[in-house]
Design an enzyme around this catalytic site. Structure first.
Site, short mmCIF file in Angstrom:
data_model
loop_
_atom_site.label_atom_id
_atom_site.label_comp_id
_atom_site.label_asym_id
_atom_site.label_seq_id
_atom_site.Cartn_x
_atom_site.Cartn_y
_atom_site.Cartn_z
N ASP A 154 0.84 -1.19 0.00
CA ASP A 154 0.00 0.00 0.00
C ASP A 154 0.88 1.25 0.00
OD1 ASP A 154 -2.21 1.90 0.69
OD2 ASP A 154 -3.28 0.00 0.90
N SER A 166 -6.61 4.12 -2.18
CA SER A 166 -6.84 2.69 -1.95
C SER A 166 -8.15 2.20 -2.53
CB SER A 166 -6.87 2.39 -0.45
OG SER A 166 -5.61 2.52 0.11
N ARG A 199 -16.39 8.51 -0.76
CA ARG A 199 -15.65 7.26 -0.56
C ARG A 199 -16.25 6.46 0.61
NH1 ARG A 199 -9.16 6.06 -0.17
NH2 ARG A 199 -9.30 4.62 1.56
N LYS A 232 -6.30 -2.09 6.85
CA LYS A 232 -6.33 -2.31 5.40
C LYS A 232 -7.09 -3.58 5.03
CE LYS A 232 -3.56 1.18 4.19
NZ LYS A 232 -4.00 2.30 3.35
N ASP A 240 2.24 3.08 3.28
CA ASP A 240 1.15 4.04 3.21
C ASP A 240 0.81 4.63 4.58
OD1 ASP A 240 -1.09 5.30 1.67
OD2 ASP A 240 -2.20 4.30 3.28
N HIS A 288 1.65 8.53 5.60
CA HIS A 288 0.63 9.54 5.93
C HIS A 288 0.94 10.34 7.19
CE1 HIS A 288 -2.45 8.89 2.94
NE2 HIS A 288 -2.58 7.62 3.22
N HIS A 293 -1.06 2.60 -5.21
CA HIS A 293 -0.81 4.02 -5.53
C HIS A 293 0.48 4.40 -4.85
CE1 HIS A 293 -1.92 4.78 -1.42
NE2 HIS A 293 -3.01 4.06 -1.61
O1 LIG Z 1 -8.23 7.19 4.19
C1 LIG Z 1 -7.01 7.38 4.21
O2 LIG Z 1 -6.26 6.89 5.07
C2 LIG Z 1 -6.42 8.33 3.19
O3 LIG Z 1 -7.31 9.36 2.94
C3 LIG Z 1 -6.16 7.62 1.92
O4 LIG Z 1 -5.39 6.47 2.11
P1 LIG Z 1 -5.75 5.09 1.40
O5 LIG Z 1 -6.45 5.44 0.14
O6 LIG Z 1 -4.40 4.45 1.17
O7 LIG Z 1 -6.58 4.33 2.35
MN LIG Z 2 -3.73 2.58 -0.34
MN LIG Z 3 -3.16 6.00 2.02
#
Ligand SMILES: O=C(O)[C@H](O)COP(=O)(O)O
Ligand SMILES: [Mn+2]
Ligand SMILES: [Mn+2]
Length: 559
Positions: free
Chosen positions: A28, A81, A286, A361, A430, A434, A472
């Protein structure tokens, strides 16, 4: 034949055998970028990922993971994601939430749908509440869409509007929330001049208030509930801009982690608790981080925390967030209809699947992979394992996360020979990326690389095939740059840390002893993206992909 009568049978691949164990690893937030000091993947020791690239150039390539390649409105939209795993699992590119909401607002169709008609019934007598992420990140929501919705609702009779904001700093720069709140405040002030009683009513940082996912920590949703519904929070302010500016000065806080606050009137009374008869819209498009609050707002029968009060509201999501649970039941825009995913096909074609990640995740390799659908297609053919994530911490303090545990579960599943597909998401690059903590992100990348090794060693042992890719970019670039690619400095001369994803492509590598000798990446799919991976994986299981899937990335040449 499926129960619907649809023919799920896939054609045999003319050259590739069935029955091989395929280890499918999604890193990720692992993109490819110039090697410099802000590229944590480059800085980290990552011998396994490096060996794929150097060792077998015909079995390593880059694929597109952002913008239109994953169904987002423009090439300036970074990947994420949801859209990444949707594309990986579904093998086709669907217009995604961001785009569908844009068009529903532009054409006005949003206001003609059942969802809007439903909430509109509250307008003459009650308040319209809008809850969601306040930024222009375009991953979960967009500020311009919120403003259009507020405008559209006020033109259609909403006289009292309350916005409950969640500050971002994760898909956008930390510190940018003040500006977004100012933009919203100014817009609501204009509306007030036109006689609409419109105000921000509460707020809090997205990672601490409301936007948890996959039931990692219901306390996050409860903090939001208390502020938004009950009008209760430890901090009270007269306006949101002042709230954000003040709370950001507290130690160890940031836009993502701001404590909850409520806006009060001159008598100290909260301006916008949610009460019987009100309408509520969660305006994120989302899904993952809206499912929990949607359950709290919609389900009469609910035991995840004490709601104290459960007002009788008219609730609609911007989209329907879970296609299996049909949650929420009312929504403003039809979600993308992601049907006939590769996971569903494989269950009908004898491929037994194991999927695993840790909580934060877990839904990525199950729910998103399967087209935003929770649960199994066929429990006899599938096993999904969730490793509990640590909760209540920022992952820079624990950058190794559960990578080893995930890899060991995958290893055991591979060695058990009970599955033909073993699929994991490794979250480290990931989740730690962040946080904006560069040193910790380097540790995270190394940990992910070590986990890949555990899994491919097991694949070696059973004579299987591995596919390693990512959803990504993130950790490969930790700094905001100008058009020339140079790091940008803030007014104090410090580099501006990029906590968000990127626009970079991601690697895909294939290999393992089970891979037929002549398999290599085709040269004639130069713009291949994540949606091309599903057909590729179906081939590796010995099947042709359905005709409407994006084409495979591989060919079999005679040696
Ligand atoms: O929801 C999150 O943590 C971020 O906005 C995006 O991160 P992710 O797309 O890798 O979950
Ligand atoms: Mn992701
Ligand atoms: Mn992310």
């Amino acid at each position: 034949m499926g129960s619907s009568g649809f023919n799920w049978k896939l054609a045999d691949h003319p050259k590739l055998p069935k029955g091989k164990t395929v280890g499918l690893i999604v890193l990720d937030g692992w993109g490819e970028a110039n090697p410099d000091q802000y590229n944590c993947i480059h800085v980290a020791e990552t011998p396994v990922m490096d060996s794929f690239k150097k060792g077998a150039p015909e079995r390593w390539r880059l694929v597109r993971a952002h913008g239109t390649a994953v169904g987002l409105p423009t090439e300036d939209d970074m990947g994420n994601s949801e859209v990444g795993h949707n594309a990986l699992g579904a093998g086709r590119i669907f217009a995604q939430g961001a785009k569908l909401v844009d068009s529903a607002l532009e054409t006005g169709k949003l206001y003609e749908g059942e969802g809007f008609k439903y909430i509109k019934e509250s307008f003459p007598t009650n308040t319209l509440h809008l809850i969601g992420l306040l930024s222009d990140g375009g991953v979960h929501s967009r500020l311009d869409q919120l403003l259009l919705l507020v405008k559209g609702a006020s033109e259609r009779g909403a006289k009292r509007i309350r916005v409950h904001i969640l500050t971002d700093g994760r898909d956008v720069l930390d510190g940018s929330s003040v500006g977004f709140a100012e933009t919203l405040e100014n817009y609501l002030a204009e509306l007030r001049e036109k006689g609409v009683d419109a105000q921000i009513a509460s707020g809090g940082g997205r990672m601490y208030v409301t936007m948890d996912r996959y039931e990692n920590d219901w306390g996050v949703v409860k903090r939001g509930w208390d502020a938004q519904v009950l009008g209760e929070a430890p901090h009270k302010f007269r306006n949101a801009v002042e709230a954000i500016k003040t709370l950001r000065q507290e130690p160890n806080t940031s836009d993502q982690y701001l404590p909850p606050f409520v806006i009060v009137d001159e008598n100290g009374k909260p301006v916008g608790p949610i009460v019987d008869g009100d309408a509520v819209v969660t305006f994120n498009f989302r899904a993952d981080r809206m499912v929990m609050i949607a359950k709290a707002l919609e389900y009469a029968d609910f035991d995840k925390f004490d709601r104290v009060r459960f007002p009788k509201i008219r609730y609609a999501g911007m989209l329907q967030y879970d296609g299996e649970l049909k949650l929420p039941s009312k929504y403003l825009v039809e979600p993308p209809e992601i049907d006939r995913t590769s996971g569903e096909y494989l269950t009908y074609n004898g491929v037994r699947t194991f999927a695993c990640s840790e909580t934060v995740k877990f839904g990525h390799v199950t729910f998103f992979w399967n087209g935003n659908r929770s649960g199994y297609f066929n429990p006899q053919m599938e096993e999904y394992v969730e490793i509990p994530s640590d909760s209540g911490i920022t992952f820079n303090v624990q950058p190794k996360m559960k990578a080893v545990e995930i890899a060991e579960k995958a290893r055991d599943a591979i060695l058990s020979k009970k599955f033909e597909q073993v699929r994991v998401n490794l979250p480290n690059s990931d989740m730690v990326g962040h946080t904006g903590d560069i040193e910790a992100t380097v540790v995270a990348c190394k940990a992910a690389d070590e986990a890949v090794k555990i899994i491919i060693d097991a694949i070696e042992q059973v004579g299987g095939i591995y596919v390693v890719t990512a959803d990504h970019g993130n950790a490969e670039d930790m700094v905001k740059r100008n058009k020339k690619g140079q790091p940008l400095l803030d007014k104090n001369g410090n580099i501006q840390i990029l906590t968000s994803h990127t626009l970079q492509p991601v690697p895909i590598a294939i290999g393992g002893p089970g891979l037929a000798p002549g398999v290599q990446f085709r040269k004639d799919v130069p713009n291949g993206g994540l949606a091309n991976v599903a057909a590729t994986v179906m081939n590796l299981h010995g099947f042709e992909a359905p005709a409407d899937y994006e084409t495979t990335l591989i060919e079999v040449v005679d040696n």
